[in-house]
Design a protein around this motif. Sequence first.
Motif: not given
Length: 310
Positions: A193-197, A199-208, A77-84, A63-68
């Motif tokens: 390298p950082v994956s967003t797989a 988070r992207d799947a969660h966002e796609h599911r939420r959009d759906g 993976e970048h899974v969340a914003m900070t403090g999640h 947790d770098d203060g901006d992202r987790v």
Amino acid sequence: MSPEQAWAEAFGRMTTAAVTTIHGRMRCESPAGDATNTREVEFWHEAPDRWRIEDEHGLWYLDDGDRVLLRTGNGIEHVAMTGHSSSRGEQHPGTVLGKAFGAGRMFGWVEDFPRPLDSGTPVTVAGRQATEFQLAASPGRRADKPYPLRVAADDQSGLPLRIAVPEMRHVREIVAIDLAAPLPSGVFVWHGPVSTATRDAHEHRRDGQNWAREQQLPVPRWWPHGMHYYANEGDPDTGAFRAMLDVNGLAVLLRWPHGTELPDSWKDGFRTYPMHRWGDEHWHWALLVDTPLSDDDLARVIASIPQDQQ
């Protein structure tokens, strides 16, 4: 001093413990069948919410203060914003040392174990003098938490250094700690390298989900005992959807286009519940039920699906 007074004083010091930087190691014990699984992590912390945690395989959490960032099957993976907090897991030192909350610290076990059984016993944890309290579970939790929680707090800083239910083989213990430690430059930076797989799947599911809830879906308008529906999954790109029919019993309606695969997450229940299947010119249809419909009822259900919405 009574147990209540002693614990109130110790807990007050825990919640207001001043932390700037910490470097340490934590040992985690958890039951694994008849055996006990033991794991150790090294961590670096800068108040209020920066953390770096490594295990025997390298970086596990950052947790770098901006992202987790979290190590998963997809790599880092970048899974969340900070403090999640849901990305932390039980091997996160914050389960012992507490999570930054306003000007103080908060602890996840407080509501489950509110009643002190003693006034504290002197112990040594991570080479530091501490006082360990036994806390009983609240009455409503006694069935699944029959044993007291032991919480050992550092006499100097007030920070908890160990939480444990030995009878259940649950132990989280700080085994080395340096308060106000000088931290290496760049300790909270990840250059790989950082994956967003995920988070992207969660966002796609939420959009759906949002798309499905906004549609007038072609679901049956008739059921043997009346019905409503709740659309909980959808794909705006293909028009596929999964909807729970609000009927007397279980009924899940699925639709997906010819030439496409049904999402794996929608297949729950295919091997458990009876299923009616049919198709038309454009779509595959499936209806999962707990009790199969008669041929006449199924035909009437299908006939009640509005053709102009398909």
